[in-house]
Design an enzyme around this catalytic site. Sequence first.
Site, PDB file in Angstrom:
ATOM      1  CB  ALA A 268      -0.925   0.005   1.214  1.00 31.83           C
ATOM      2  N   PRO A 269       0.419   2.313  -0.695  1.00 32.64           N
ATOM      3  CG  PRO A 269       0.297   4.525  -1.451  1.00 32.64           C
ATOM      4  CD  PRO A 269       1.150   3.594  -0.623  1.00 32.64           C
ATOM      5  N   GLY A 270       0.237   1.307  -3.279  1.00 36.90           N
ATOM      6  CA  GLY A 270       0.244   0.660  -4.579  1.00 36.90           C
ATOM      7  C   GLY A 270       1.108   1.289  -5.646  1.00 36.90           C
ATOM      8  CE  LYS A 272       8.843   1.970  -2.996  1.00 34.50           C
ATOM      9  NZ  LYS A 272       7.942   2.841  -2.208  1.00 34.50           N
ATOM     10  CG  ASP A 288      -0.948  -2.827   3.369  1.00 37.43           C
ATOM     11  OD1 ASP A 288       0.152  -2.291   3.155  1.00 37.43           O
ATOM     12  OD2 ASP A 288      -1.669  -2.544   4.350  1.00 37.43           O
ATOM     13  CG  ASP A 333       8.621  -0.104   0.315  1.00 35.45           C
ATOM     14  OD1 ASP A 333       9.510   0.361   1.053  1.00 35.45           O
ATOM     15  OD2 ASP A 333       7.760   0.602  -0.231  1.00 35.45           O
ATOM     16  CB  CYS A 386      11.079   5.775   3.042  1.00 34.91           C
ATOM     17  SG  CYS A 386       9.785   5.402   4.246  1.00 34.91           S
TER      18      CYS A 386
END
Length: 438
Positions: A268-270, A272, A288, A333, A386
Amino acid sequence: MPTPAHPAPPTRLPEDSLGYALLTSAELIAEVVGGTALTDALARLWAAHPATPAGVRGAILDLTYSTLRDYGRQDFILGKLLQKPLPEPVQSLLRVALHRLAVRPDTAHTVVDQAVSAASNLIGGKFKGVANGVLRNALRQSGELAQAADTDMVAEHRHPPWWIRRLKNQYPQKWRAILAAGNTHPPMALRVNPLRASDDEVLADFAAAGITVKRLAAGTLLLDQPLSVSRLPGFAEGCLSVQDAGAQHAARYLDLDDGQRVLDACAAPGGKSAHILETADVALTALDSSPVRAQRISENLARLGLAAEVKASDCRKLDAWWDGRPFERILADVPCSASGVVRRNPDIKWLRRSDDIPRFAAQQAEILEALWQTLAPGGKMLYATCSVFAEENGDQITAFAARHPDCRRLPIAGQLDCQYLPCAEHDGFFYALLEKTA
């Protein structure tokens, strides 16, 4: 902690006034100070007042985000002007007003007047006079207060002390630049969907609309100034997505090819997931842990004309979602401190604690251990965060590779690990590519 109900908006201030924006922003920041994520506070506000005009929303958001990016500076100044902090949300109203005075000194009279009007709507108006006195003293002493603030570590760098110390230790030559970038307005980058438009077509449409944009790489565009997506030619038609330029490396580094089985484990949110499907004709599973966030994946893919198997499940619980067939590519991620995107989420500076980092690292290790079981021999996993903190990035991968003899670390862009630091073109991201050798 229990979720606080959002206070009713002021009734004596015009909705289009600066006072209304100051007061509403103060209420939002008071929630953040109390431990609520800004996204949650905003969701409740807009749900309660869906008819709020776009211009009013914009003014509230600008004040709120800008004041939160200024973490620590206003509190330092208030500490010089008050014997003790005022009750919330009066204290946060002064934070917002002081920030506004710092960035718009030419409107000082209006800011003070409107902030005092806002204070009259709080706690029976009994702090109206205090607010007036504090702000006028701040104006009279502005030079010496600013000079004093620049000698204080938190007030100067606008980050918590533990955060500053961690960066100084891990980036002795770059910590100041990282902190400074975290206090700026974030850039707005776009990703072109090659299944619906070419870069040249998008650039021509933008030129015709008078929108200035810079091409960073194939499929990656950087706007000169952030804009509402409603003003972007081709967005509604699925020709474009908003995605940070640093985040766009994920699909590129995953070494995709047509026909592969691919997993996006924390999708989420999609963004990638969509980029993966735009890059290669693959069979994608997107996971998710939240059903609400999983629905957002489906909605974003639908806008772009893409399809994947979307599941709401914790990726660590293999029995709940995995059918036993291995994946040839996995994007991990993982959840992290978000320290590389703090300028987009400035409430993080208020909410994070130093001991959150080892907790994130432990969760990341669990995810890696689970997902490694689903990766086919010869397959590749791209680990991504991140974050700019080593415990979540290089240290995590070094420890994982040491535990797994069947793990080979592959170079990315000529280096073993790829750490992007926040700058004018992109946010902070970390990537590591791992191959399962047997």
